[in-house]
Every structure is written in C-alpha cells, then in structure tokens.
Design a protein around this motif. Structure first.
Motif, PDB file in Angstrom:
ATOM      1  N   TYR A 130     -24.642  41.997  23.066  1.00 32.00           N
ATOM      2  CA  TYR A 130     -23.888  41.142  22.154  1.00 32.00           C
ATOM      3  C   TYR A 130     -24.545  39.764  22.113  1.00 32.00           C
ATOM      4  O   TYR A 130     -24.727  39.126  23.156  1.00 32.00           O
ATOM      5  N   LEU A 131     -24.908  39.316  20.922  1.00 27.48           N
ATOM      6  CA  LEU A 131     -25.582  38.044  20.731  1.00 27.48           C
ATOM      7  C   LEU A 131     -24.608  37.058  20.098  1.00 27.48           C
ATOM      8  O   LEU A 131     -23.961  37.370  19.095  1.00 27.48           O
ATOM      9  N   LEU A 132     -24.525  35.857  20.667  1.00 24.47           N
ATOM     10  CA  LEU A 132     -23.597  34.843  20.178  1.00 24.47           C
ATOM     11  C   LEU A 132     -24.383  33.709  19.526  1.00 24.47           C
ATOM     12  O   LEU A 132     -25.278  33.129  20.134  1.00 24.47           O
ATOM     13  N   PHE A 133     -24.009  33.402  18.260  1.00 28.18           N
ATOM     14  CA  PHE A 133     -24.662  32.330  17.518  1.00 28.18           C
ATOM     15  C   PHE A 133     -23.624  31.297  17.075  1.00 28.18           C
ATOM     16  O   PHE A 133     -22.463  31.620  16.814  1.00 28.18           O
ATOM     17  N   VAL A 134     -24.089  30.053  16.973  1.00 29.68           N
ATOM     18  CA  VAL A 134     -23.265  28.954  16.453  1.00 29.68           C
ATOM     19  C   VAL A 134     -24.074  28.266  15.360  1.00 29.68           C
ATOM     20  O   VAL A 134     -25.302  28.157  15.459  1.00 29.68           O
ATOM     21  N   ILE A 135     -23.386  27.798  14.317  1.00 29.91           N
ATOM     22  CA  ILE A 135     -24.068  27.142  13.202  1.00 29.91           C
ATOM     23  C   ILE A 135     -23.293  25.906  12.771  1.00 29.91           C
ATOM     24  O   ILE A 135     -22.059  25.855  12.892  1.00 29.91           O
ATOM     25  N   GLN A 136     -24.015  24.904  12.304  1.00 32.13           N
ATOM     26  CA  GLN A 136     -23.427  23.740  11.653  1.00 32.13           C
ATOM     27  C   GLN A 136     -23.583  23.932  10.148  1.00 32.13           C
ATOM     28  O   GLN A 136     -24.699  23.843   9.629  1.00 32.13           O
ATOM     29  N   PRO A 137     -22.503  24.229   9.429  1.00 28.18           N
ATOM     30  CA  PRO A 137     -22.634  24.538   7.997  1.00 28.18           C
ATOM     31  C   PRO A 137     -23.302  23.432   7.185  1.00 28.18           C
ATOM     32  O   PRO A 137     -24.038  23.721   6.242  1.00 28.18           O
ATOM     33  N   LYS A 138     -23.064  22.175   7.525  1.00 28.34           N
ATOM     34  CA  LYS A 138     -23.626  21.090   6.716  1.00 28.34           C
ATOM     35  C   LYS A 138     -25.145  21.078   6.762  1.00 28.34           C
ATOM     36  O   LYS A 138     -25.816  20.954   5.737  1.00 28.34           O
ATOM     37  N   THR A 139     -25.716  21.217   7.956  1.00 23.64           N
ATOM     38  CA  THR A 139     -27.169  21.133   8.121  1.00 23.64           C
ATOM     39  C   THR A 139     -27.830  22.501   8.145  1.00 23.64           C
ATOM     40  O   THR A 139     -29.048  22.600   8.003  1.00 23.64           O
ATOM     41  N   ARG A 140     -27.053  23.559   8.366  1.00 27.83           N
ATOM     42  CA  ARG A 140     -27.528  24.937   8.563  1.00 27.83           C
ATOM     43  C   ARG A 140     -28.259  25.121   9.879  1.00 27.83           C
ATOM     44  O   ARG A 140     -28.867  26.163  10.116  1.00 27.83           O
ATOM     45  N   ARG A 141     -28.229  24.118  10.753  1.00 28.65           N
ATOM     46  CA  ARG A 141     -28.840  24.282  12.071  1.00 28.65           C
ATOM     47  C   ARG A 141     -28.090  25.353  12.840  1.00 28.65           C
ATOM     48  O   ARG A 141     -26.863  25.396  12.851  1.00 28.65           O
ATOM     49  N   ALA A 142     -28.851  26.233  13.505  1.00 24.20           N
ATOM     50  CA  ALA A 142     -28.253  27.347  14.246  1.00 24.20           C
ATOM     51  C   ALA A 142     -28.666  27.277  15.706  1.00 24.20           C
ATOM     52  O   ALA A 142     -29.724  26.742  16.055  1.00 24.20           O
TER      53      ALA A 142
END
Length: 292
Positions: A130-142
């Motif tokens: 299981y891989l967990l990702f987080v993103i900042q929608p404004k910048t698209r940084r992941a």
C-alpha cells in the motif's frame, strides 16, 4: 338532385356551411398573440449566473441587478427561472457552500491524501504493498509518504508525525487534509495530524470526484509508471516511485498548470542540441537543450 342526396347527408352539408362561416369571421391571424413575451436566452443565463455567483441574492436583488444592465423583468420571472434550473431560494442557497467555492477559499492551506496499491513479487509470491501519497492541489506538489504491507494504526501514526514535522513535514503549512473514508485513515491517524493543527476533512462515501487532484495523481503514476513495470521486492518499488516523482516535479508538463512544470525550469541556452533524458529504462523521458 337525387344523385347528390345519395352522396351527402344534410348534416354534412350544414357542417360545411358552418365551417365556411366560421372561417369568414376568423380574425385570429390579425390579432396579437396573448400572454407574456418569452424570456430571452441572455436574460435566463444572467439570472442563473447571478444566483450561482451570489448565493445570498434573493429574487428582488437579482431583479435589480438585471435592471442595472438593461433588462426589466419581474421577481416572479426570476423565481420561475431559478426553479426551472433547480436553484433554491436565497435562504437555502446561501447555507450550502459549493465544493468549488470551499476549495477556493482554502486553496493556500489545502492538502489531500490517498492510498494506492501495487502487487510485488517476493520469495513467497505476490504481496500487496500500500502506497500513501499526499498532494497540495494549488501547486500540484506531491509527496510519497511511504509504503507498507500492513498500514495499521502504529504505522499510520508514525506517518502522521512525519507529515506534521515542524522542519520538513509536508503538511507543516497546511491546515486542512482531505481524505476518503478508508478505514486506514483511522482516528489515531486523524488525531495525530490534528495535533499539528491539520484538520481532517472526511468525504462522503463513494465520492472520488471530490478528491480529484489526488485521484488524478494516482492515475498518472499508475498509467505512466507502476502499471508498466513488474516489481521484485520493495526496494525496486520505492526506487520507481522516487524516480517518477523526480520526473513529475521537474520534467513533466501539467495541463492543470497551463502546461508548465511544477519546478521552475532553468532558461534553456539559445543554441545547442536537443537531448533526451531517460528514467526507469526509458519508460519516462523528457527533452532538454544542452549548451553548445
């Protein structure tokens, strides 16, 4: 005369006569059509636009705004148009914040989190990671938060502490974290990130469209990388994800950012050969101009 009477009855002849008389005195073609003039498409579109962009505006306020731009309509006309388009009166409309408006209001402090899974070959066969990702929608940084075969409370709490770290935690500047109702996002995880001032916003069941930015990231990494490879061991998986994120941030153009790169690129030299840089054996490619 006898031959005619065998074809037509007196009632038929009388009916024809009455019809001809009625036609003679029929002036309906000359009369103006009764009723209100139909509402133009322009006015209808403006009513709907004003209501959607100003949720607190009632019928009278919209009527006044229309008059300001040269359209005189009654407040009942405004009410009928809103009803036909499924828009509620102002007292109800202003109490319900559209999702788009909510995201815009919290754009600078918003993040989203989600899991995806990959099958990896190990000595005892296929194992699900299981891989967990987080993103900042404004910048698209992941950010790749980690992978595990057992995302239990202990693992999730440690991930939470990493995310809210004061120095280099990915969520140190965020105040709202969007997540679905996956049981892996347990109360322990939500409480951990909450201690760092990050409020967990759990979405209604079966609404992936409300977490579209992280869902799009998952689709990209799956289609462009994970689904095109076979992994033998956790190290190979982690290496592929890290290589993809380098490509994602610095080498891949994003349509949601006007087809730009996330990282600010260096100005290319005025001349020189265009070269290709490959990652993961050529699965990921990007092109740059080398200095002459």
């Amino acid at each position: 005369m006898e031959s005619i009477t065998t074809i037509f009855t007196p009632d038929t002849i009388l009916r024809w006569h009455r019809k001809l008389v009625a036609q003679k005195w029929d002036y309906s073609e000359r009369r103006k059509k009764a009723g209100r003039r139909p509402i133009s498409r322009e006015v209808t579109d403006l009513i709907v636009r004003f209501a959607k962009e100003n949720r607190s505006w009632g019928y009278h306020r919209i009527q006044g705004a229309l008059a300001n731009v040269g359209h005189e309509v009654s407040d009942s006309t405004v009410a009928n148009v809103l009803k036909a388009h499924g828009l509620e009166p102002a007292p109800l409309r202003k109490k319900r914040t559209p999702w788009k408006e909510f995201l815009k209001a919290h754009w600078d402090q918003l993040a989203a989190v989600d899991f995806t899974s990959v099958e990896v070959w190990a000595p005892r066969g296929l194992i699900t990671f299981y891989l967990l990702f987080v993103i900042q929608p404004k910048t698209r940084r992941a950010y790749f938060a980690g992978c595990t075969t057992a995302p239990n409370d202990a693992w999730m709490q440690q991930i939470g502490r990493n995310l809210i770290d004061d120095e280099d935690g990915f969520l140190k500047d965020s105040r709202l974290l969007i997540m679905d109702r996956d049981t892996k996002f347990s109360a322990a995880f939500r409480n951990t990130v909450g201690h760092g001032g990050v409020h967990s916003l759990r979405l209604p069941p079966k609404t992936p469209n409300l977490n579209a930015y992280i869902e799009r990231l998952m689709r990209s990494i799956k289609e462009e990388c994970l689904d095109r490879m076979i992994f033998f061991g956790e190290d190979a998986l982690q290496n592929a994800v890290c290589e993809y994120l380098k490509h994602y941030h610095a080498e891949r153009n994003h349509q949601g950012l006007d087809n730009r790169l996330i990282a600010d690129p260096e100005e290319p030299p005025p001349d020189g050969l265009t070269r290709c840089c490959e990652r993961l054996g050529g699965i990921l490619k990007h092109y740059y101009r080398a200095a002459a």
